[in-house]
Design a protein around this motif. Structure first.
Motif, PDB file in Angstrom:
ATOM      1  N   ARG A 128     -33.113 -30.919 -36.004  1.00 21.65           N
ATOM      2  CA  ARG A 128     -32.150 -30.594 -34.961  1.00 21.65           C
ATOM      3  C   ARG A 128     -32.357 -31.399 -33.678  1.00 21.65           C
ATOM      4  NH1 ARG A 128     -32.445 -24.697 -34.156  1.00 21.65           N
ATOM      5  NH2 ARG A 128     -34.160 -25.160 -32.754  1.00 21.65           N
ATOM      6  N   GLU A 129     -33.607 -31.495 -33.226  1.00 23.62           N
ATOM      7  CA  GLU A 129     -33.856 -32.175 -31.956  1.00 23.62           C
ATOM      8  C   GLU A 129     -33.479 -33.657 -32.028  1.00 23.62           C
ATOM      9  OE1 GLU A 129     -37.773 -31.435 -30.537  1.00 23.62           O
ATOM     10  OE2 GLU A 129     -37.473 -29.270 -30.380  1.00 23.62           O
ATOM     11  N   GLU A 158     -30.006 -20.562 -29.752  1.00 25.14           N
ATOM     12  CA  GLU A 158     -31.210 -21.381 -29.571  1.00 25.14           C
ATOM     13  C   GLU A 158     -30.905 -22.875 -29.701  1.00 25.14           C
ATOM     14  OE1 GLU A 158     -31.371 -19.610 -33.819  1.00 25.14           O
ATOM     15  OE2 GLU A 158     -30.785 -18.992 -31.795  1.00 25.14           O
ATOM     16  N   GLU A 159     -29.855 -23.223 -30.485  1.00 20.22           N
ATOM     17  CA  GLU A 159     -29.470 -24.634 -30.609  1.00 20.22           C
ATOM     18  C   GLU A 159     -28.849 -25.141 -29.316  1.00 20.22           C
ATOM     19  OE1 GLU A 159     -28.537 -24.695 -35.423  1.00 20.22           O
ATOM     20  OE2 GLU A 159     -26.922 -24.276 -34.009  1.00 20.22           O
ATOM     21  N   ASP A 216     -29.415 -23.821 -26.398  1.00 21.91           N
ATOM     22  CA  ASP A 216     -30.507 -23.831 -25.410  1.00 21.91           C
ATOM     23  C   ASP A 216     -31.308 -25.125 -25.513  1.00 21.91           C
ATOM     24  OD1 ASP A 216     -29.708 -21.350 -24.600  1.00 21.91           O
ATOM     25  OD2 ASP A 216     -31.284 -20.248 -25.659  1.00 21.91           O
ATOM     26  N   ALA A 217     -31.572 -25.555 -26.763  1.00 25.34           N
ATOM     27  CA  ALA A 217     -32.330 -26.795 -26.977  1.00 25.34           C
ATOM     28  C   ALA A 217     -31.578 -27.996 -26.411  1.00 25.34           C
ATOM     29  CB  ALA A 217     -32.604 -26.993 -28.465  1.00 25.34           C
ATOM     30  N   LYS A 237     -31.791 -28.104 -22.594  1.00 22.43           N
ATOM     31  CA  LYS A 237     -33.075 -28.625 -22.086  1.00 22.43           C
ATOM     32  C   LYS A 237     -33.124 -30.157 -22.178  1.00 22.43           C
ATOM     33  CE  LYS A 237     -35.633 -24.414 -23.175  1.00 22.43           C
ATOM     34  NZ  LYS A 237     -36.520 -23.737 -24.145  1.00 22.43           N
ATOM     35  N   VAL A 238     -32.649 -30.686 -23.288  1.00 23.68           N
ATOM     36  CA  VAL A 238     -32.628 -32.148 -23.458  1.00 23.68           C
ATOM     37  C   VAL A 238     -31.750 -32.791 -22.379  1.00 23.68           C
ATOM     38  CG1 VAL A 238     -31.915 -34.033 -24.975  1.00 23.68           C
ATOM     39  CG2 VAL A 238     -33.104 -32.067 -25.941  1.00 23.68           C
TER      40      VAL A 238
END
Length: 619
Positions: free
Chosen positions: A168-169, A201-202, A204-205, A208-209
């Motif tokens: 995912r990241e 949560e996806e 949210d990730a 942050k990026v």
């Protein structure tokens, strides 16, 4: 002689096609041995190779005929040594036979050979990906990217590969690389991420990026734009406004982004953020291009608050109507004044019982040469609604039909058709209503299609239980009474309907009470009465009626609506945040596929305090 050769070639091709078809049929039936025998003969003529290559090679490997597969590939490469697919198939044979060390070396040698050729490396990557060897596709694209010193090359392709790999990241990083290339790719990236990043949560990730990228590349507006988009997906409109405010200042957009957030927040009933954003544009960009839009938007936000604060305060309605009139008088030549006058008119009609005054205001708009066709059509729909309030449905259908004809393939035209369908429904002509609704279920506007589907299902569901449709006719009359603001009459009729009774209105038996079958409609009765009690400020009565739906109709289509509305009442009207949180949390477990799931998740997170620490950007 030439003609004979051509005829001979055509005959051979025709025979070969028959043989190829025969081999394929054997393969489909699972008779691989017979299939490979036919493919083997066909492979002797190179003209057949493009038509049989994949099936022949795969069948040989399925039958563990490794030596024959390798010999076959060797012959093809001798004939066509630069064919990248035959070269890749050599490695695939190694994989299929378990010789992974040789396969690894072979693939990496090919990658090294083609890494400076964008076209060839893309072909190599696509082929390996189709063969479930995506890890080598990723290596190939990354190696080519390094060699050509282009850090955003193949961003979209790599994002797709990482998605299939569940990384995912890395997928997010590549979508951001893709979006940063030019303005035309930003919307494509948003569309893909909206489909793929559905879990909190996806998002949210990704958030942050994006904060990291904004720190690294403060002058790249794409990351600020995407961050605003992410917070909007999270329905965290307060954070969206914080980002939009900084975006407008940094890139000198005169409040454009803040206005966009205000409109979306208003549509999502976040009146606090909408008020702040509209107020900000009014205060900071007075005289700017969006100033009057913001002024009108602030009035509309006040109106939405008033309409959704129960019971509705009529003094607040009067003040709003006055302020709309002041706006019209102050800016008579501005297009926004036309919308303001329309809003003013509907307040008079809906809440202040001044229908004739409302009609005069709307007819003035219809005649105004500055009124666009789109707005004129909406105003005609409003006029139709008011005539229905007055009990003159024939005038309503005339106006609805005019709009339907004028904007046949337009959302406003679809809305007109839906209103005509509802008129037929109110009159008890369910067949005609259904004809309209069947067309509208395919409408391009999701909201209209959903409304059409909902009404269509109610009609079908109730006519299955009661073929005469007596209970449904009674219910439709109640809905019309409610539309006409005759709430006391509606509540009395609903009470009878809940008890399985109906007051006759036909001339021969007028006033008589008859028994009717009401099970199929009773859930709708509870739902309608719950909403009436909510509007009257009887919040506990509303909750009790919604609970009846949950208890008596646990598998009904209205169950998730009822449960969500209970949470909303506890949150917004009774101020019981803990109970609201409990309901929203349980709602997400019970109804994850509901149309209210995203809103329930957002409200739960807001009540839990998830968005309190959202960073405020520095401009």
């Amino acid at each position: 002689m030439c003609m004979l050769l051509i005829l001979s070639g055509v005959t051979t091709y025709s025979q070969n096609q028959s043989e190829i078809q025969l081999a394929n049929e054997y393969l489909l039936k699972g008779d691989k041995k017979k299939a490979v025998e036919v493919y083997r003969d066909l492979a002797k003529d190179e003209i057949n190779i493009p038509f049989i290559h994949n099936n022949y090679l795969n069948t040989l490997l399925d039958l563990n005929e490794t030596a024959e597969a390798q010999a076959y590939l060797k012959r093809q490469l001798k004939r066509d040594p630069q064919n990248i697919f035959y070269n890749l198939d050599v490695g695939i044979v190694y994989v299929r036979t378990g010789d992974l060390t040789k396969a690894d070396k072979h693939f990496k040698d090919l990658i090294a050979e083609y890494k400076d050729n964008v076209t060839m490396i893309k072909m190599l990557s696509d082929y390996l990906s189709a063969k479930s060897l995506g890890e080598y596709s990723i290596i190939a694209l990354n190696e080519s990217r390094k060699t050509l010193e282009n850090p955003v090359l193949f961003s979209f392709e790599l994002a797709t590969l990482y998605r299939f790999k569940g990384q995912r990241e890395k997928m997010i990083e590549e979508y951001l690389n893709f979006a940063s290339q030019n303005s035309g790719t930003i919307q494509n990236a948003k569309n893909m991420m909206q489909i793929l990043l559905t879990k909190p949560e996806e998002l949210d990730a990704l958030e942050k990026v994006l904060y990291d990228r904004i720190q690294k590349f403060p002058d790249a507006d794409v990351y600020s734009d995407l961050l605003i988009w992410v917070t909007m997906q999270q329905k965290n409109f307060g954070a969206s406004f914080n980002q939009a405010r900084a975006y407008d200042r940094r890139y000198k957009r005169f409040g454009e982004k803040s206005l966009e957030i205000a409109k979306v927040a208003l549509d999502n009933e976040d009146y606090e953020t909408a008020s702040k954003a509209y107020g900000y544009v009014i205060r900071e960009y007075a005289g700017g291009p969006y100033y009057l839009q913001a002024q009108l938007g602030l009035l509309r936000t006040r109106e939405a608050r008033v309409r959704n604060t129960f019971p509705v305060n009529l003094d607040s309605v009067k003040n709003l109507a006055t302020d709309y009139r002041k706006f019209v008088m102050k800016y008579p030549d501005n297009a926004n004044s036309l919308d303001a006058q329309r809003n003013e008119a509907m307040l008079y009609a809906t809440y202040l019982d001044k229908k004739d005054q409302a009609i005069a205001l709307l007819e003035d708009l219809v005649k105004n040469p500055k009124t666009t066709l789109q707005l004129r059509s909406k105003v005609k729909l409003d006029l139709g609604d008011i005539y229905l309030l007055k009990g003159e449905p024939w005038e309503s259908t005339l106006l609805y039909s005019q709009v339907e004809k004028a904007l046949e393939e337009n959302p406003v035209g679809y809305e007109a058709k839906l209103k005509n369908a509802k008129l037929s429904y109110y009159k008890g002509d369910f067949r005609l209503a259904q004809e309209h609704l069947d067309i509208l279920k395919e409408a391009t506007t999701r909201e209209i299609a959903n409304d059409a589907m909902e009404l269509s299902l109610r009609i079908k569901e109730n006519l299955m239980e009661d073929t005469l449709g007596e209970a449904l006719k009674a219910y439709a009359k109640v809905e019309l009474l409610l539309y006409q603001n005759k709430r006391d009459e509606a509540l009395k009729a609903l009470g009878e309907l809940a008890a399985g009774a109906m007051t006759r209105t036909d001339s021969s038996t007028s006033g008589a009470i008859s028994r009717i079958s009401n099970y199929a409609i009773k859930d709708d009765v509870y739902w309608l009465e719950a909403n009436i009690q909510l509007e009257r400020g009887e919040f506990n009565k509303s909750i009790e009626l919604l609970q009846k739906i949950l208890d008596e109709y646990p598998d009904d289509i209205l169950v998730d609506d009822a449960y969500f509305l209970q949470g909303e009442i506890y949150e917004r009207h009774l101020g019981n945040k803990d109970k609201a949180m409990e309901i929203y949390r349980t709602f997400l477990d019970k109804y994850p596929g509901s149309v209210f799931a995203a809103e329930a998740r957002k409200r739960f997170r807001v009540l839990r305090g998830d968005f309190k620490d959202t960073p405020v950007p520095q401009s």
